[in-house]
Design an enzyme around this catalytic site. Structure first.
Site, PDB file in Angstrom:
ATOM      1  N   SER A 223      -3.793   9.081 -17.387  1.00  0.00           N
ATOM      2  CA  SER A 223      -4.651  10.175 -17.841  1.00  0.00           C
ATOM      3  C   SER A 223      -4.084  10.796 -19.114  1.00  0.00           C
ATOM      4  O   SER A 223      -4.823  11.149 -20.034  1.00  0.00           O
ATOM      5  CB  SER A 223      -4.805  11.227 -16.745  1.00  0.00           C
ATOM      6  OG  SER A 223      -3.588  11.896 -16.546  1.00  0.00           O
ATOM      7  N   ARG A 227      -6.529  10.439 -22.265  1.00  0.00           N
ATOM      8  CA  ARG A 227      -7.110  11.693 -22.760  1.00  0.00           C
ATOM      9  C   ARG A 227      -6.926  11.798 -24.260  1.00  0.00           C
ATOM     10  O   ARG A 227      -7.856  12.047 -25.020  1.00  0.00           O
ATOM     11  CB  ARG A 227      -6.464  12.885 -22.064  1.00  0.00           C
ATOM     12  CG  ARG A 227      -7.055  14.217 -22.495  1.00  0.00           C
ATOM     13  CD  ARG A 227      -6.355  15.391 -21.864  1.00  0.00           C
ATOM     14  NE  ARG A 227      -6.426  15.344 -20.414  1.00  0.00           N
ATOM     15  CZ  ARG A 227      -5.396  15.083 -19.624  1.00  0.00           C
ATOM     16  NH1 ARG A 227      -4.204  14.853 -20.161  1.00  0.00           N
ATOM     17  NH2 ARG A 227      -5.529  15.052 -18.325  1.00  0.00           N
ATOM     18  N   ASN A 231     -10.006  11.200 -26.992  1.00  0.00           N
ATOM     19  CA  ASN A 231     -10.403  12.287 -27.883  1.00  0.00           C
ATOM     20  C   ASN A 231     -10.391  11.850 -29.333  1.00  0.00           C
ATOM     21  O   ASN A 231     -11.324  12.138 -30.086  1.00  0.00           O
ATOM     22  CB  ASN A 231      -9.445  13.467 -27.708  1.00  0.00           C
ATOM     23  CG  ASN A 231      -9.976  14.476 -26.722  1.00  0.00           C
ATOM     24  OD1 ASN A 231     -10.900  15.218 -27.034  1.00  0.00           O
ATOM     25  ND2 ASN A 231      -9.435  14.463 -25.532  1.00  0.00           N
TER      26      ASN A 231
END
Lengths: 286, 156
Positions: A223, A227, A231
Site C-alpha cells: 500500500s 499509493r 498518485n
C-alpha cells in the site's frame, strides 16, 4: 488533438496516444532477447529484458535528487551556528524541516531508536523532491535530453515516483526494517505470536489468525508503494493529457500544478508518517 | 508496471542516503538546535537570577540607607550634646576667668589705696609740719624732730 500536439512537440509523434505512451516509457538498460547489452527502444523491449534491467532515468534522477538533498543539508551544516539564524536563510528552512520531522517522529514513535528520525527525514525530503519534479512541464527535460543525446525517440522520464520500482524500493526497504526490528525487539517467538495469537488468543485459532493477520502485514509495503506510485502516475498522465491541448494547456497546467503542490507534500508526508507508524508497531508488542 | 533491478538500485541508494543522513546530517543539526535551546534556557535563567539579584540589591540598599540615617541621627545627637558640653565648659571657664580678673582688680585697687594712703600720710605729715612751723613761727629742726615726725606719720 493530434494536430494541435504535433505543432507543439516538434512533429515527433504521430498521435496523441503515441505521445502519452512514449512519455510514460522508461530509459531501460539491460540485455535484450538477442543477448546484447543496450537501451530498450520500446516499452515492450524493456519488458522483455526481464528483471535484470535498470531504468537509467529513474535511477539517475533519484540519485541526483538524493545528492541534492544531502548536499543541501551538508552545505547548511557547514555554515550553521547555534546563534539565531538570519531571517530568510537556508538554515531556517533546514531547521524547520528537522523540527517538523522530529515532532512527527516523537508523536508517533515511542521507542528509542536513533535510526528512525534520520530515516523519516530522508524519506520526506527525498520523496518530496522526487514528487516536485512533477511540476516541471512534461516536455522540457525529455526534449533537452533528446537534443543532447541526438536521439529524437529517447525515452527519458523525469519523475522517479512514477516508477513503481522506485516506490517499491522505498517500501520494501521499510518492510525489511520492520521485519528486522520485529525480530530484534520481540524475538522470533514474539513475532510469530503476532500472527498466530491475534486477534483470537487461542492456539486452535492460529490458522484463522494467520489468514487474518498475514495479508494485512504484507499489504503494508504494497500500500505504501502503490499509493505513492498511483498518485504520481495518475498525476503525470493528467499532465500529459493537458500538454496535448495546445495553448489551453497553460491555464490548465497551472491549475493542476497548483493542486499538485498539495499532493506532492501530502504524499511525501504520508509516506514518512506511515513509515514511522509501521516501525513503531515493529517496536511495540500489541 | 514493469519490475526490474531499479528496485534493488533504489534500495541501495536509499540505504546509503539514510546511512549518510544518520551519520552526517541529523546529529549536527540536532546538536546545533540543542545547543541553542540550552543557550536560551541559560539566558532565561541568568535573567531570572539577575532580577532576583536586583531585588536583593534594592533591599540591601534600603537597609543600608536606614542604618546610615540612624547613624547620622546618632552623630547629630552626639554633636549637639558635645556642643552643649563645650558651651557649658566655656561658661564655667568664663566665670572663673571673670572671678580671677575681679580678684586681681580688687587686689590692685587695694594696693592703689595703700599707696594713696601712704602718700597721703606723707603729705599730711608734711602739712602737719608746715602747720606746726606756722604755729611755732620758726622752723623746726627737721633733723631734731625727724624721729617724732616719723612716729606721727606712722600713727596717721
Amino acid at each position: 488533438m493530434a494536430e494541435l500536439h504535433t505543432e507543439i512537440a516538434g512533429l515527433r509523434y504521430e498521435s496523441a496516444n503515441e505521445y502519452v505512451s512514449h512519455h510514460l516509457g522508461f530509459l531501460t538498460f539491460g540485455r535484450n532477447h538477442e543477448g546484447h547489452l543496450g537501451f530498450a527502444h520500446s516499452p515492450e523491449e524493456a519488458k522483455e529484458m526481464g528483471f535484470w534491467a535498470i531504468n537509467v532515468d529513474s535511477m539517475l534522477w533519484s540519485v541526483l535528487l538524493g545528492i541534492l538533498f544531502i548536499g543541501l543539508f551538508r552545505f547548511v551544516i557547514k555554515n550553521a551556528t547555534a546563534e539565531a539564524p538570519k531571517a530568510k536563510s537556508l538554515q531556517n528552512v533546514v531547521e524547520i524541516l528537522i523540527e517538523f520531522v522530529d515532532t512527527s517522529v516523537k508523536s508517533a514513535f515511542y521507542a528509542k531508536n536513533p535510526l528512525i528520525a534520520p530515516l523519516a527525514l530522508t524519506i520526506f525530503c527525498w520523496i518530496f523532491m522526487m514528487n516536485m519534479m512533477d511540476l516541471i512541464p512534461v516536455d522540457w527535460i525529455p526534449l533537452l535530453a533528446q537534443t543532447v543525446a541526438g536521439d529524437p525517440h529517447l525515452y527519458f522520464k523525469v519523475v522517479p515516483t512514477t516508477d513503481i520500482n522506485i516506490t517499491l524500493g522505498f517500501s520494501l526497504s521499510v518492510f525489511v526494517l520492520m521485519i528486522y526490528y520485529s525480530f530484534k525487539i520481540k524475538g522470533p517467538m514474539g513475532f510469530l505470536k503476532e500472527f498466530t495469537m491475534h486477534p483470537f488468543p487461542k492456539w486452535y485459532m492460529a490458522p484463522l489468525n494467520i489468514i487474518l493477520e498475514l495479508p494485512g502485514f504484507l499489504a503494508k509495503p504494497m500500500s505504501l508503494a502503490l499509493r505513492l506510485y498511483g498518485n504520481f502516475f495518475a498525476g503525470e498522465v493528467i499532465f500529459l493529457i493537458i500538454a496535448l491541448l495546445g495553448y489551453w494547456q497553460l491555464p490548465l497546467h497551472f491549475g493542476w500544478a497548483v493542486f499538485h503542490i498539495l499532493v506532492v507534500t501530502l504524499q511525501a508526508y504520508l509516506f514518512m508518517m506511515l513509515t514511522i507508524v509501521y516501525l513503531n508497531q515493529a517496536h511495540t508488542e500489541h | 508496471m514493469n519490475f526490474n533491478a531499479t528496485l534493488i538500485g533504489q534500495s541501495i541508494a536509499f540505504a546509503f542516503f539514510v546511512w549518510f543522513c544518520m551519520n552526517y546530517v541529523w546529529p549536527p543539526i540536532v546538536g546545533i538546535l540543542e545547543e541553542r535551546q540550552k543557550k536560551i534556557a541559560d539566558g532565561l535563567e541568568a535573567a531570572a537570577r539577575a532580577q532576583k539579584d536586583l531585588s536583593l540589591a534594592h533591599e540591601s540598599v534600603k537597609k543600608q540607607l536606614e542604618t546610615t540615617k540612624h547613624e547620622a541621627a546618632a552623630i547629630i545627637e552626639l554633636a549637639n550634646k558635645r556642643a552643649n558640653q563645650i558651651i557649658d565648659e566655656s561658661k564655667i571657664q568664663a566665670r572663673e576667668e571673670g572671678q580671677r580678673l575681679l580678684v586681681q582688680a580688687k587686689s590692685e585697687i587695694e594696693q592703689e589705696v595703700m599707696r594713696a594712703k601712704e602718700s597721703l600720710r606723707f603729705q599730711v605729715s608734711a602739712i602737719a609740719i608746715a602747720a606746726a612751723e606756722k604755729i611755732l613761727e620758726k622752723s623746726v629742726d627737721k633733723a631734731a624732730n625727724e624721729e617724732m615726725l616719723n612716729k606721727l606719720a606712722s600713727e596717721l
